[in-house]
Write a protein that holds these residues in place. Structure first.
Motif, PDB file in Angstrom:
ATOM      1  N   VAL A   1      47.247  42.128  57.861  1.00 57.62           N
ATOM      2  CA  VAL A   1      46.020  42.451  57.134  1.00 57.62           C
ATOM      3  C   VAL A   1      45.742  41.323  56.155  1.00 57.62           C
ATOM      4  O   VAL A   1      46.650  40.783  55.537  1.00 57.62           O
ATOM      5  CB  VAL A   1      46.152  43.834  56.427  1.00 57.62           C
ATOM      6  CG1 VAL A   1      47.237  43.841  55.377  1.00 57.62           C
ATOM      7  CG2 VAL A   1      44.827  44.258  55.821  1.00 57.62           C
ATOM      8  N   LYS A   2      44.462  40.927  56.071  1.00 56.06           N
ATOM      9  CA  LYS A   2      44.109  39.792  55.205  1.00 56.06           C
ATOM     10  C   LYS A   2      43.952  40.232  53.746  1.00 56.06           C
ATOM     11  O   LYS A   2      44.366  39.554  52.835  1.00 56.06           O
ATOM     12  CB  LYS A   2      42.788  39.160  55.673  1.00 56.06           C
ATOM     13  CG  LYS A   2      42.846  38.490  57.044  1.00 56.06           C
ATOM     14  CD  LYS A   2      43.442  37.105  56.980  1.00 56.06           C
ATOM     15  CE  LYS A   2      43.259  36.327  58.268  1.00 56.06           C
ATOM     16  NZ  LYS A   2      43.451  37.039  59.512  1.00 56.06           N
ATOM     17  N   LYS A   3      43.309  41.378  53.550  1.00 51.74           N
ATOM     18  CA  LYS A   3      42.955  41.751  52.176  1.00 51.74           C
ATOM     19  C   LYS A   3      43.101  43.254  52.025  1.00 51.74           C
ATOM     20  O   LYS A   3      42.768  44.001  52.955  1.00 51.74           O
ATOM     21  CB  LYS A   3      41.497  41.348  51.928  1.00 51.74           C
ATOM     22  CG  LYS A   3      41.153  41.099  50.455  1.00 51.74           C
ATOM     23  CD  LYS A   3      39.765  40.497  50.325  1.00 51.74           C
ATOM     24  CE  LYS A   3      38.840  41.517  49.676  1.00 51.74           C
ATOM     25  NZ  LYS A   3      37.434  41.239  49.858  1.00 51.74           N
ATOM     26  N   MET A   4      43.599  43.699  50.863  1.00 50.12           N
ATOM     27  CA  MET A   4      43.747  45.141  50.694  1.00 50.12           C
ATOM     28  C   MET A   4      43.483  45.554  49.258  1.00 50.12           C
ATOM     29  O   MET A   4      43.664  44.769  48.329  1.00 50.12           O
ATOM     30  CB  MET A   4      45.148  45.558  51.103  1.00 50.12           C
ATOM     31  CG  MET A   4      46.221  45.006  50.226  1.00 50.12           C
ATOM     32  SD  MET A   4      47.831  45.311  50.939  1.00 50.12           S
ATOM     33  CE  MET A   4      47.884  44.079  52.197  1.00 50.12           C
ATOM     34  N   ARG A   5      43.033  46.769  49.116  1.00 50.98           N
ATOM     35  CA  ARG A   5      42.862  47.365  47.784  1.00 50.98           C
ATOM     36  C   ARG A   5      43.373  48.794  47.871  1.00 50.98           C
ATOM     37  O   ARG A   5      43.022  49.528  48.789  1.00 50.98           O
ATOM     38  CB  ARG A   5      41.380  47.417  47.395  1.00 50.98           C
ATOM     39  CG  ARG A   5      40.780  46.103  46.971  1.00 50.98           C
ATOM     40  CD  ARG A   5      39.565  46.301  46.061  1.00 50.98           C
ATOM     41  NE  ARG A   5      38.567  47.209  46.601  1.00 50.98           N
ATOM     42  CZ  ARG A   5      37.651  46.873  47.484  1.00 50.98           C
ATOM     43  NH1 ARG A   5      37.624  45.655  47.983  1.00 50.98           N
ATOM     44  NH2 ARG A   5      36.765  47.758  47.913  1.00 50.98           N
ATOM     45  N   MET A   6      44.223  49.167  46.903  1.00 49.97           N
ATOM     46  CA  MET A   6      44.715  50.541  46.880  1.00 49.97           C
ATOM     47  C   MET A   6      44.583  51.077  45.467  1.00 49.97           C
ATOM     48  O   MET A   6      44.833  50.347  44.501  1.00 49.97           O
ATOM     49  CB  MET A   6      46.185  50.587  47.297  1.00 49.97           C
ATOM     50  CG  MET A   6      46.400  50.288  48.752  1.00 49.97           C
ATOM     51  SD  MET A   6      48.149  50.280  49.179  1.00 49.97           S
ATOM     52  CE  MET A   6      48.458  48.541  49.272  1.00 49.97           C
TER      53      MET A   6
END
Length: 236
Positions: free
Chosen positions: A163-168
């Motif tokens: 995955v390139k980009k994540m927000r949690m």
């Protein structure tokens, strides 16, 4: 269904030099049907699809910080694009590469243990967004014959993810405890890739199960000769 072609089936032809591209476009043709579900074969919509639970141990020790995500609703899986397909030959696995621009996860969040120095037990809502997801699929298929028709079946599937980009983030934690909510969100922001690493083995397994059950639901209802028309059945 016999040899009548269902609207979600795009046919490809034996002997076509561009057959791989045809298979890829047949899979892309399925996307709106996956999004809305296909009643006649009892295929529910994959928007959203429901995953049961992920349990993540994020820090070690007797008071280690543990998260469990329950009733996970996952959005965006039907919006895939396939860039590579290698068919199974001589018993070797087939391979496929797909990209999903964005997967969103909405789940019930529970945690226990100590986070940094805060006792971080609580529950609330977890929201995650994973952008530019590359999935590498490898699997084995077999052919079953039923009522004189040949049907394909996916026997095993292995999924790898990057995955390139994540927000949690979490919200409504423990009766809206602001300090705890901010601490957990700070932890998720700063350790997103670590958290994803811990999620990955379970996520891979669950996605493999999902992809397999969708494929087999479709393949049980559509004989091979209907989506891959053999030379003998082609009319010039």
């Amino acid at each position: 269904m016999g040899n009548l072609k269902a609207p979600y089936v795009k046919q490809c032809y034996e002997g076509d030099p561009q057959v791989i591209n045809c298979f890829i476009s047949a899979l892309h043709h399925l996307k709106p049907y996956l999004a809305s579900g296909i009643k006649e074969i009892e295929l529910p919509t994959v928007e959203p699809f429901l995953m049961d639970e992920l349990s993540l141990s994020l820090t070690g020790g007797p008071n280690g910080y543990t998260i469990s995500l329950k009733e996970m609703m996952i959005y965006g899986a039907s919006n895939f694009s396939m860039s590579k397909l290698k068919l199974s030959e001589n018993g070797k696995p087939f391979e496929a590469q797909i990209n999903i621009p964005s997967l969103k996860i909405n789940a019930r969040y529970q945690s226990s243990g100590v986070l940094i120095i805060l006792p971080a037990s609580g529950n609330g809502t977890f929201l995650g967004q994973f952008d530019d997801l590359d999935c590498m699929l490898k699997g084995k298929v077999s052919i079953n014959v039923k009522d004189g028709q040949r049907y394909l079946h996916v026997d095993a599937l292995h999924v790898d993810l990057t995955v390139k980009k994540m927000r949690m983030m979490v919200k409504n934690i423990f009766k809206n405890n602001r300090i705890l909510t901010e601490a957990i969100n700070l932890f998720l922001r700063e350790n997103g890739h670590e958290v994803f690493k811990v999620m990955l083995p379970q996520l891979r397994k669950k996605l493999a199960g999902l992809f397999m059950s969708i494929s087999n639901k479709l393949l049980t209802h559509v004989p091979v000769d209907v989506f891959y028309v053999p030379l003998a059945k082609q009319t010039s």
